[in-house]
Design a protein around this motif. Structure first.
Motif, PDB file in Angstrom:
ATOM      1  N   GLU A 306      12.642  -0.045   8.472  1.00  0.00           N
ATOM      2  CA  GLU A 306      11.621  -1.096   8.552  1.00  0.00           C
ATOM      3  C   GLU A 306      12.274  -2.420   8.956  1.00  0.00           C
ATOM      4  N   ASP A 311       8.278   0.057  12.649  1.00  0.00           N
ATOM      5  CA  ASP A 311       6.812   0.025  12.758  1.00  0.00           C
ATOM      6  C   ASP A 311       6.331  -0.992  13.790  1.00  0.00           C
ATOM      7  N   GLN A 423     -12.589  -9.778  -9.051  1.00  0.00           N
ATOM      8  CA  GLN A 423     -11.607  -8.838  -8.513  1.00  0.00           C
ATOM      9  C   GLN A 423     -12.234  -7.864  -7.529  1.00  0.00           C
ATOM     10  N   ARG A 424     -13.471  -7.528  -7.797  1.00  0.00           N
ATOM     11  CA  ARG A 424     -14.199  -6.647  -6.885  1.00  0.00           C
ATOM     12  C   ARG A 424     -14.427  -7.348  -5.537  1.00  0.00           C
ATOM     13  N   ARG A 426     -12.660  -9.766  -4.418  1.00  0.00           N
ATOM     14  CA  ARG A 426     -11.338  -9.913  -3.822  1.00  0.00           C
ATOM     15  C   ARG A 426     -10.904  -8.634  -3.104  1.00  0.00           C
ATOM     16  N   ARG A 427     -11.177  -7.500  -3.714  1.00  0.00           N
ATOM     17  CA  ARG A 427     -10.851  -6.228  -3.050  1.00  0.00           C
ATOM     18  C   ARG A 427     -11.618  -6.122  -1.733  1.00  0.00           C
ATOM     19  N   ARG A 430      -9.987  -8.278   0.793  1.00  0.00           N
ATOM     20  CA  ARG A 430      -8.745  -7.653   1.274  1.00  0.00           C
ATOM     21  C   ARG A 430      -9.055  -6.555   2.287  1.00  0.00           C
ATOM     22  N   THR A 431     -10.088  -5.798   1.999  1.00  0.00           N
ATOM     23  CA  THR A 431     -10.481  -4.717   2.905  1.00  0.00           C
ATOM     24  C   THR A 431     -10.952  -5.291   4.242  1.00  0.00           C
ATOM     25  N   MET A 434      -8.021  -6.650   6.243  1.00  0.00           N
ATOM     26  CA  MET A 434      -7.218  -5.575   6.844  1.00  0.00           C
ATOM     27  C   MET A 434      -7.903  -5.053   8.113  1.00  0.00           C
ATOM     28  N   ASN A 438      -6.375  -5.102  11.806  1.00  0.00           N
ATOM     29  CA  ASN A 438      -6.276  -3.867  12.598  1.00  0.00           C
ATOM     30  C   ASN A 438      -6.998  -4.000  13.938  1.00  0.00           C
ATOM     31  N   ARG A 545       2.501  -7.810   6.579  1.00  0.00           N
ATOM     32  CA  ARG A 545       1.596  -7.062   5.719  1.00  0.00           C
ATOM     33  C   ARG A 545       2.212  -6.815   4.342  1.00  0.00           C
ATOM     34  N   LEU A 547       4.024  -5.490   1.284  1.00  0.00           N
ATOM     35  CA  LEU A 547       5.250  -4.703   1.091  1.00  0.00           C
ATOM     36  C   LEU A 547       6.041  -4.498   2.389  1.00  0.00           C
ATOM     37  N   GLU A 548       5.837  -5.423   3.321  1.00  0.00           N
ATOM     38  CA  GLU A 548       6.564  -5.344   4.578  1.00  0.00           C
ATOM     39  C   GLU A 548       7.679  -6.401   4.595  1.00  0.00           C
TER      40      GLU A 548
END
Lengths: 565, 565
Positions: A306, A311, A423-424, A426-427, A430-431, A434, A438, A545, A547-548
């Protein structure tokens, strides 16, 4: 029981005694704005110490491993420069423990003499630590008078790992009370100013680290970042910084405010004078397999593939996207110029650059605020009430107090069910973000989505103390505006800071008013007076992104090379 | 607006019509306890269909890839067996869509005919899905009358990935109302019983999957697990199951209860008739890089080195630890016998086995309960009130109702600040448990800590309906007792289920009373009557560390081989 005030005075006196008298310097006139050159001109450092402290982490480790410079000599050099810095910028240090650090350095030198080997990948390197990272036997106040006298029974997990890697933790650095400020001021140690211009803030909450690393009083520092607390001081002080994703670097055994707030956790990460310093820290810590010592650290090995951008087609045809503004507030002219410089440099280096369309950054900042305020008032009240120290409500200087604005300190409290709804939402954000990212694969021409986003770290360079302003993020809520960093924290994107330029009042002239987004945008516009910001560093942010970390470090290196090449 | 009752009746009638009339079977007498043999004796399946449905996932994929069996034939065979199962165990299915699944199978067969290649690693394989995994155009009620008529606009991320891998999602399976029960019953579809003994529960919340896979009505099913919801039905029904760590398998686009509860998230995972089935699922899904589609999925590649046990000296000298009880409740005789069998088999196979000392399992279970109850009452009330359907308060049969006990349904509500304190305590427990595990390196003789823990999945084999009892976990709280699984969920350890034996009333006789830990332990002791549990499968659990899915699968394979070899 002594008053909070007496406790703070006593602690400051005890701290003062830990400064070796031969390292006291004559202070520059108060009117001196920029103190960056001072450590090298004050006469305390030898030419060799100047050479050592000007070296990058990469060079230092090579010379230490070769036995060319001993750890004792390197640690002494940085300690002297750190103590000079402390006197110059006022209280960038909290805990000073010269003997202990030099004993550790000596131990490493002896180890090398005996074995002919380095003790680990960070052999002999002095590392500064934000005042959250407990070291056994030392006090950890984290800027709370209430925590004076709290001595650590054991090292934080990261401190243990740094020791095992051969490092020399040598100072701890200043923070704002509660940590939930993007400036640095507390009731014990006072304020950390910006060494490039002392009338400006160093940023926060890792403001002590930012100022210290900028003055080369430390080659590598560890800060923490919940919504910008590494990135803002790194950017305001003109150094490199990395905000890793949640759980990449072990937080176990470090103290914190708002403990148990797991929705949007604070993360530890490095600040350094070079991008190489950040990479060396990340690789060393992750290779120590921290997930075997801290249950909240993610079991994810350091990934060389990585880092080689596997990637991202090995870095051959990167496409960056520039986010010129976040749709909430338009950045000041120097920030815009830095974006243009970076865009130009990247294109010249053969990369593609397109524009980034921000998506719901106001909402993202609102989510951060809602998560924090869900329990912050109670948390801060409980901690400060133990000593009776006042809760700090403004970062302005004493002679310009303002009315309390609604904040995390005064406005809060949600039920757990309400927090679930935040949190909902926020999810869902996030979706959406993303999918938005993409979808850029249709615009890049590389067949991939955008490789990284380049954007401001804040809408301005370091502003005057207390001016890292409040913004009305949603109808009834106010927050300090760290939307340019906190949005990425809500999304948990890995993000770095890299220096680009500094404010030049002659080039960065005030522009005619643009069509303001709202009153806050106008307020920020009006904040810009070229002279007030003179000499302030201008850094930008590179966002990858979740964990990148490996790829973000590699791509930051590419951008950095393009800018300096 | 129709009453909730009428809505449920209508939905059941619509479901009934989706069963092809030629697949209706003559039901065995109600007194038939064990219906496992029935699908093969009822006369509906051809010999080839029996051969197909008895094949493991590994074999099925080989034959499908070789073109020896078409997906149409395989899907038809499993569909028939699934529909037989449904009739036998009462409502293990929710959505039945024969035409759609067969059309998909035909599409795959044509793809292979045309290209000579498989469409993906799961080419042609029918997969059953718990009633949370949305499929575009299908209703997703998740057992809530309130959600009747909720048709999905898009596939869940996992469903998209399964399609891309060449799979054939072919049925959806039953769940308990709210999902927060370890049995399976709701106001729409009713109860899912245990096919090995219909007077017993199938477990829950993935009870439909457990029963279906046990009857070989599906070679591979997807369930979800927040505190045992994959593991309990897998264990009670005698099949293999895996609870992956948080965020390893994408949850995006699936419906759920208590949405926004991020402290201790539910995870998706596989159930199958073979350990190979679990591995094939995990590898295929992770290799699809789900973190690029679901922001909550961890960027961690499938790791073949970890599957080859690189962190466990390549499996050469494993040391397992047996946890005979969790310090809260002593398991029944058949469970003890299963542990002894496994211990013996592992020693015979050349592995080390030591005893595991449980650490604060009562407290861990208490944390799970506190997290869930922090917002559960409000969540359940809001969802059920939309239709007026009653909230279910017991899983007992109609003729043995009991008084409501305090539960997630009646007792709850925390502030966010209180939840933070629970989370803080939970972090401390996780840290303590990690140190406890690490400390076993002094006992194993391998130089490493224990490689995996072997323990019960529950203190009993599948009990009678409604008897998966309540326990007083801390002074004022009650919870259903799924401590043997939920403790590991609080710790976020990867955990699998593997079959060992079944209850044999002649061997597993009732033992004289032991010294009871407390009244609950006594209650569980008294629950054991050998005849009542006859023929119930006894499975055990293998527990590894967080995000160690690859190693857990490999080690479960080793244990499985030792038991059957």
């Amino acid at each position: 029981m002594p008053s909070w005030y007496d406790l703070a005075v006593d602690k400051r006196q005890r701290q003062s005694k830990t400064i070796p008298s031969q390292w006291r310097i004559q202070l520059p006139p108060e009117s001196t704005i920029d103190v960056i050159p001072y450590p090298e001109t004050c006469g305390l450092l030898t030419p060799e110490e100047i050479e050592i402290t000007n070296a990058s982490v990469e060079i230092l480790l090579v010379k230490l491993a070769a036995g060319e410079w001993s750890s004792f000599i390197v640690t002494t050099a940085f300690y002297k420069r750190a103590v000079i810095s402390h006197q110059l910028v006022v209280n960038c240090l909290t805990e000073i423990f010269v003997e202990r650090a030099l004993a550790r350095a000596t131990e490493l030198d002896e180890y090398m003499k005996k074995t002919g080997k380095v003790a680990g990948p960070l052999h002999g390197l002095p590392i500064s630590l934000k005042d959250q990272l407990c070291i056994k036997g030392l006090e950890t106040t984290m800027g709370y008078v209430s925590w004076i006298g709290k001595y650590a029974d054991s090292n934080a997990v990261l401190v243990d790992i740094l020791y095992e890697c051969g490092a020399v933790p040598f100072v701890r650095t200043n923070v704002p009370q509660t940590l939930m400020w993007a400036e640095t001021f507390n009731n014990i140690f006072g304020r950390t100013s910006n060494p490039h211009n002392r009338s400006l803030t160093s940023g926060g909450s890792s403001g002590g680290e930012g100022a210290l690393v900028a003055l080369k009083g430390s080659p590598l520092g560890v800060g923490s970042d919940i919504g910008g607390s590494i990135r803002i001081p790194a950017a305001f002080c003109g150094v490199y910084g990395l905000r890793p994703s949640y759980g990449r670097i072990p937080y176990g055994g470090a103290v914190n405010s708002m403990e148990g707030q797991d929705s949007m956790p604070s993360v530890l990460g490095p600040l350094s004078g070079s991008i190489g310093g950040l990479k060396i820290f990340m690789e060393a810590v992750i290779k120590a397999e921290p997930w075997l010592r801290d249950p909240l650290t993610i079991r994810k090995h350091w990934n060389d593939e990585e880092y080689k951008l596997a990637d991202h087609r090995r870095g051959k045809d990167l496409c960056f996207a520039v986010m010129w503004d976040d749709g909430v507030v338009i950045p000041h002219p120097p920030v815009k110029r830095a974006l243009e410089m970076t865009q130009k440099a990247l294109i010249k280096a053969g990369h593609k650059v397109i524009d980034w369309t921000p998506l719901k950054h106001r909402e993202l900042t609102g989510v951060a605020f809602d998560i924090w305020r869900s329990g912050s008032v109670e948390d801060f009240a409980i901690t400060t009430s133990a000593s009776g120290e006042p809760l700090i409500h403004t970062m302005l200087l004493d002679d310009e107090k303002e009315t309390f604005l609604p904040s995390l300190r005064t406005q809060g409290g949600l039920t757990a069910y309400q927090l679930w709804q935040v949190q909902r939402y926020r999810r869902d954000l996030r979706t959406e973000y993303m999918a938005h990212w993409n979808a850029t694969s249709s615009q890049t021409g590389t067949g991939r989505p955008v490789d990284a986003i380049i954007c401001p770290a804040a809408p301005y360079a370091a502003p005057r103390h207390g001016r890292n302003r409040l913004v009305k993020v949603v109808d009834s809520h106010h927050s300090m505006y760290f939307g340019y960093t906190s949005a990425w924290s809500v999304l948990d994107y890995a993000a770095s800071i890299f220096p680009v330029t500094s404010v030049d009042p002659y080039r960065d002239t005030k522009q005619p008013p643009h069509q303001f987004i709202d009153g806050f945008d106008q307020e920020i516009y009006e904040l810009y007076e070229p002279q007030a910001f003179q000499n302030a560093p201008v850094c930008l942010q590179l966002v990858g992104r979740t964990l990148e970390e490996e790829a973000v470090l590699a791509m930051t290196g590419i951008v950095d090379f393009a800018l300096r090449g």
